[in-house]
Design an enzyme around this catalytic site. Structure first.
Site, PDB file in Angstrom:
ATOM      1  N   ASP A 434       0.815  -1.209   0.000  1.00  0.00           N
ATOM      2  CA  ASP A 434       0.000   0.000   0.000  1.00  0.00           C
ATOM      3  C   ASP A 434       0.847   1.255   0.000  1.00  0.00           C
ATOM      4  O   ASP A 434       0.316   2.344  -0.202  1.00  0.00           O
ATOM      5  CB  ASP A 434      -0.929   0.006   1.223  1.00  0.00           C
ATOM      6  CG  ASP A 434      -2.343   0.416   0.865  1.00  0.00           C
ATOM      7  OD1 ASP A 434      -2.720   0.245  -0.313  1.00  0.00           O
ATOM      8  OD2 ASP A 434      -3.058   0.910   1.735  1.00  0.00           O
ATOM      9  N   ASP A 876     -11.847  -5.953  10.684  1.00  0.00           N
ATOM     10  CA  ASP A 876     -11.928  -7.403  10.724  1.00  0.00           C
ATOM     11  C   ASP A 876     -13.166  -7.871  11.494  1.00  0.00           C
ATOM     12  O   ASP A 876     -13.918  -8.728  11.017  1.00  0.00           O
ATOM     13  CB  ASP A 876     -10.653  -7.987  11.343  1.00  0.00           C
ATOM     14  CG  ASP A 876     -10.217  -7.226  12.587  1.00  0.00           C
ATOM     15  OD1 ASP A 876     -10.962  -6.335  13.033  1.00  0.00           O
ATOM     16  OD2 ASP A 876      -9.131  -7.524  13.118  1.00  0.00           O
TER      17      ASP A 876
END
Length: 1173
Positions: A434, A876
């Site tokens: 990223d 998550d």
């Protein structure tokens, strides 16, 4: 050296709807415009159909592929933006003779693997053909930029076409070396004459030379004319033998009755497990043709579980009576002290219930890898060669900053993945960078190169673990159970090679910097020469050239530069995809005896899994959604390039410790009933933790107690790494058979036939909860998943390939239970997944570039319902919650050998900030629509309570901090939370404490954790509750109420200067504001104990009972904070002065305020007549 940079005209394209169905079904279909203007992008979808009528002009290239012209090319040629809806196809002619398809597809894939693809929003997608991807030479034939022969045509330095082993493909008998492009030119414009011997090329001879890359024979029926690729794949699942499926309906054996009468269970809880008495108790039907499950449910022994449940009930009753007694028996002398304590105790009881109720049904599970191999990798009628029938797995590794996440750690994780024990052709590894750093890119290339030695070494000698750093640092005997005579020699050579590999990785930053400086100096010299040639009378200005970061092949790195520049910074760079290791051959490729290899790899499979580097496009003004956005980009890119029906996600510091971990997870996914499992969560295990585990870094109470307990409900929560997902579940679909349609109340009396859906069988399992229809309309998919037709077409393929086997004799009875005519379309036939993976071509990678662009998610449901969910720092937990809310199950897989291992912060401040991030995410969940209070009826009650506890637990910190101050306030005031320490209060206190200890002992018994680990968890619960959790509540409230975001930063460091100490980081003291509340609590309680003793000793009538009560609870608080106090001392007591300054000032202030508010009796002045002895 002549460097070529190819710009493929195919790669600037629009969303396309091809007239030919067969062409639309292939990966050559084009979509996802990268150059649409803002006007078209902002047009409402309601004003146009899902697929607008868009023009496509195409030609067939010499390699036999379709190529499209870009919009700019068309405008320049036609001078108009009005196009007709048709496709131009130039047929083969003497000057347009396509290459043999058996060669062209492989050559195309090799071309793709040697190219760096870049592109993004409003830009052209380009493929940069790279001579090399790193400074050192590549030797493995699958690797990008691999070493090979050069073309013999003058002026061309391209690589010669090669097969899987790297052997040159030479199309002429004279063995003249020629590259793909020169060969195409020779066929098209040179009359098909060889440049070496001057004889015509013979196509028949080309097949003989290509040998190893002739078309592979599929174990499937001949495809029908006009069928798309997706339809050909899905046609394999249609069974021709229905007698086995409907067997339970013939009356020979009633499986449902057997299940009911013997209390057996199928699926991931399974019943028919071979007994030592050779199955004497099983029905004869099953003995003759046994069906063996892949998993077992191992229930906790009743001797442990029954007392455990009874104690929970007893403690609930005692807590109820105790709270009633506390409410009715006020302390009139200190009503404020009594009121504060009662409120806190009520909340603690509520919090304990939320935590304890989901633990009523803990379970353990076991898998049978031998049965998995028997079912999926054993020759049979539908799979005569015994080729692996397991579904594909795409593995995601995420990293963002090479400075915080060392490239060597990421490289070791990648190596452990490449060496995993899973069919090589079914594995694909995607690394998300990223940060777009060249350092990560070249570290990946080095890892791929070293895998050429490391992976065969692991396969040859069955190495565990397959992370080289961990393996070579093992403290146990590395030669145990090794019998091959060349193991010692091989290990020594590989160890030396790994040491050199580490040095190369560690030297990459300096190497990239020196290379970039050299190229930059060269560019400056060139610019100065050009400036002198154009000299005028005007004064010469200093030449300013942006300081770029250069790749090993002498080109600009398209990602983030070391010196940030426009379009080359962390938040502003193009999307990048590089196939580091191209897809392996479909058949095993055994190593041959070669003196150039470090080790003998004869009869060892030398293939490596697909390895892809991905850096999504980032542009200013876009919310890229951090890790969740990066994971969604990988989901889309992998769906187009490999489309594995299962996804395993790992953090860059979590490596595969058990090479068969993925097989263990697949046992649950492919067992009967496994199609309703959304993910298999593995426990997190950590290395590098101090032996005493001072700050409960192992978190064993959560992973071995709470998660096992949730496994007995609807399944464990998703914890961010080490999780095997079903791709369809990530796409937001409901589980199969989630809605059971009934024909009416009188259907039991009148045999009405169930309505037959018009949806094709391959799409019947695709359904979302917001759809009222029985089946999903695939024409609506682009609005949910984006305008990539390839991505949309991959969805039913992934669903089909992830189905369990239709090998259970009772499957037919399922049709009766759910009211369907036939349930066969929910299962796979054996041999259905033995077909080879599609070859990569340029259009496929170009489509992948398009779906990782920053604009692709606009006006779609990515991050809202599809993929990882946005809006929380703990994406998550929210993602797992959404799956459970749709009715999916999850499984907790605890393997005998740890599946994965990673690292955790052992420093106090780092640990507090980690807990702060988790708690902040929980507060965000509580104030969002993901609060379990709003869960759907599909979520079980106890599962809902568990998720409610996830959002509520940080708020306990408010009451915990107050309760930790109560002992000090009691000692300061001379009062206590009760009027007196009578028998009733002491009895309640004793029973509550004893039941808590007994529950802890039983939890230790059924979970297998140690008593010390339980106590460390209790200690850090109070440490985190008085620091990070409280800060998270404040941070969350300010964000929700006032929209203010605050952060807690680290400042001074001290104590961690011993580089030889493995746990030196444990002693580093980094000041943070999170430390203030626990320090104040400790100092206040210590001062209060001194004040209390002094008051009691020198009082006329000592109140010993109140002193004992206050001192007891103060010591209880200080005992829990002991690890925190020890951490503040660092090594040899080096603590920052600011710690003592803040602690002393705050403690003195609190003491003076208390004396001022309530001076000692007999005085109205501050201090009164009370004096210290």
């Amino acid at each position: 050296m002549v460097r070529r940079q190819h710009t493929v005209s195919l790669f600037k394209f629009q969303a396309v709807r091809m007239a030919s169905k067969s062409f639309r079904g292939t990966r050559s279909s084009l979509s996802a415009s990268s150059d649409l203007d803002d006007t078209n992008r902002n047009t409402s979808n309601a004003d146009r159909p899902p697929y607008p009528p868009t023009v496509t002009f195409g030609r067939r290239t010499s390699s036999g592929r379709y190529m499209s012209y870009s919009r700019d090319d068309l405008e320049s040629e036609l001078g108009s933006t009005e196009f007709s809806n048709y496709t131009v196809h130039i047929p083969p002619t003497p000057d347009n003779n396509p290459m043999d398809p058996s060669i062209s597809q492989k050559v195309e894939e090799q071309y793709v693997s040697n190219s760096l693809f870049t592109g993004g929003f409003n830009s052209v997608t380009r493929a940069h053909l790279m001579d090399k991807v790193m400074e050192s030479e590549s030797t493995h034939p699958q690797m990008a930029g691999s070493k090979g022969s050069s073309c013999a045509i003058p002026g061309c330095d391209a690589k010669v076409m090669s097969d899987e082993r790297g052997v040159d493909i030479l199309p002429c008998e004279c063995d003249f070396k020629i590259c793909r492009d020169c060969y195409v030119d020779a066929v098209k414009t040179g009359g098909g004459i060889c440049a070496g011997c001057k004889d015509p090329y013979k196509v028949a001879d080309l097949d003989e030379v290509a040998g190893g890359i002739t078309p592979r024979h599929h174990l499937s029926l001949p495809p029908a004319v006009g069928m798309s690729k997706m339809e050909r794949r899905l046609s394999l699942m249609k069974s021709t033998n229905k007698s086995v499926l409907m067997r339970s309906q013939t009356g020979d054996f009633d499986h449902n009755r057997w299940l009911f009468e013997t209390k057996g269970t199928y699926g991931y809880g399974n019943a028919i497990w071979p007994k030592e008495n050779n199955g004497a108790n099983e029905p004869t039907e099953l003995v003759s043709k046994p069906w063996r499950p892949l998993t077992r449910k191992l229930r906790i022994p009743a001797a442990i579980l029954s007392p455990y449940r009874l104690l929970i009930f007893v403690r609930m009753v005692v807590l109820g009576f105790f709270l009633m007694w506390r409410v009715t028996h006020k302390n009139e002398d200190a009503i404020w002290l009594w009121g504060m304590s009662v409120v806190c105790e009520l909340w603690f009881a509520f919090s304990w219930l939320l935590d304890q109720l989901p633990k009523l049904n803990p379970v353990n599970r076991a898998t049978d890898l031998a049965v998995l191999k028997e079912k999926f990798e054993t020759p049979g009628p539908n799979n005569p060669t015994g080729k692996s029938d397991l579904p594909g797995i795409d593995i995601f590794v995420s990293t963002a900053d090479p400075e915080k996440e060392p490239p060597l750690v990421t490289a070791n994780t990648i190596l452990s993945i490449l060496a995993a024990e899973y069919p090589v052709e079914k594995l694909a590894c995607y690394v998300s960078d990223d940060g777009g750093a060249l350092l990560t890119f070249e570290a990946m290339a080095e890892a791929a190169s070293f895998a050429n030695i490391w992976v065969p070494f692991c396969r040859k000698h069955v190495i565990e673990p397959r992370n080289p750093e961990s393996y070579f640092n093992l403290k146990r005997d590395p030669y145990k159970n090794k019998v091959k005579p060349d193991f010692v020699k091989d290990r020594r050579r590989v160890k030396r090679e790994y040491d050199e590999f580490k040095v190369r990785i560690n030297g990459l930053p300096d190497s990239i910097r020196r290379r970039s400086d050299a190229y930059h100096a060269r560019e400056e010299i060139k610019a100065m020469k050009v400036q002198r040639q154009n000299v005028t009378d005007d004064p010469i200005e200093t030449v300013k050239i942006p300081k770029a970061t250069w790749m090993a092949d002498g080109t600009h790195w398209p990602g983030t530069w070391m010196v940030s520049s426009t379009e080359h910074s962390k938040g502003d760079h193009a999307g990048i995809i590089q196939v580091m290791l191209k897809p392996p051959s479909d058949e095993p490729l055994q190593g041959a005896s070669d003196d150039t290899m470090l080790i003998d790899i004869t009869d060892v499979d030398i293939r490596l899994p697909l390895l892809v580097y991905v850096s999504r496009e980032k542009r200013p003004g876009y919310d890229h959604n951090k890790k969740a956005g990066a994971m969604n980009a990988l989901v889309r890119a992998s769906a187009i390039m490999s489309n594995g029906p299962f996804i395993l996600n790992l953090d860059c510091d979590h490596y595969i410790y058990n090479s068969e971990a993925m097989r263990e997870g697949m046992c649950f996914m492919m067992d009967r009933g496994g199609d309703r499992i959304s993910y298999v969560q593995f426990p997190q295990r950590f290395e590098g933790i101090d032996p005493s585990d001072r700050y409960a870094n192992h978190n064993t109470v959560f992973f071995d107690v709470n998660m096992r307990a949730l496994d007995g409900l609807q399944g464990p929560v998703y914890v961010g790494t080490g999780c095997l997902f079903r791709r369809i579940a990530l796409y937001g679909f409901d589980p199969p058979r989630s809605k059971e349609h009934h024909s009416g109340f009188c259907s039991c009396c009148f045999g009405r036939k169930a309505a037959v859906s018009s949806t094709p069988e391959e799409n019947r399992a695709l359904r979302m909860g917001d759809s009222d229809d029985e089946d999903m309309n695939m024409s609506l998919f682009p609005k949910k998943f984006g305008n990539s037709s390839i991505l949309v077409d991959s969805i039913p393929v992934a669903e089909f390939q992830g189905r369990p086997l239709a090998d259970h004799p009772a499957i037919g009875s399922l049709a009766d239970r759910i009211g369907l005519r036939c349930v066969a379309f929910f299962y796979l036939d054996k041999g259905a997944l033995t077909i080879p993976r599609d070859l990569l071509d340029a259009s496929t990678v170009a489509e992948a570039i398009s779906v990782i662009s920053c604009w692709y998610e606009d006006k779609t449901e990515w991050g809202q319902r599809v993929g990882w969910i946005y809006g929380s720092v703990t994406e998550d937990v929210v993602t797992g919650y959404r799956m459970h809310n749709r009715g999916w199950r999850s499984i907790y897989c605890v393997t005998k050998r740890d599946a994965f291992r990673g690292t955790a912060p052992i420093n106090l401040t780092d640990r507090l900030h980690q807990v702060l991030r988790w708690a902040t995410g929980s507060v965000e969940i509580f104030f969002s629509r993901n609060n379990a209070l709003f869960a759907s009826p599909r979520m079980k009650l106890l599962q809902r309570i568990a998720y409610l506890n996830v959002g509520i637990y940080p708020f306990t910190s408010i009451f915990l901090i107050v309760y930790c101050f109560l002992p000090a306030l009691s000692l300061f005031s001379g009062q206590f939370i009760v009027q007196s320490l009578n028998v009733a209060f002491l009895t309640y206190l004793l029973v509550i404490s004893v039941t808590l200890c007994l529950l802890a002992i039983l939890e230790i018994k059924w979970s297998g954790i140690a008593l010390e680990e339980w106590w460390r968890n209790e200690q850090f619960w109070l440490i985190g509750g008085t620091s990070a959790h409280f800060a998270a509540v404040i941070q969350g409230l300010l964000k929700v109420v006032a929209g203010i975001e605050i952060s807690f930063t680290l400042t001074s460091k001290s104590g961690g200067d011993d580089l030889d100490d493995e746990f030196a980081d444990l002693y580093i003291v980094k000041w943070t504001a999170l430390m203030i509340p626990p320090i104040v609590i400790m100092m206040t309680n210590l001062i209060a104990i001194a004040v209390g003793f002094s008051r009691t000793i020198y009082s006329v009538i000592p109140q010993w009972s109140k002193l004992i009560g206050g001192v007891f609870f103060s010591f209880w608080v200080l005992a829990h904070l002991y690890p925190f106090a020890k951490g503040l001392m660092g090594r040899r007591g080096r603590t920052p002065t600011i710690v003592f300054v803040w602690s002393g000032l705050i403690a003195i202030t609190i003491s003076l305020l208390w004396v001022a508010i309530k001076p000692p009796s007999g005085s109205t002045e501050i201090g009164g007549s009370f004096t210290f002895p």
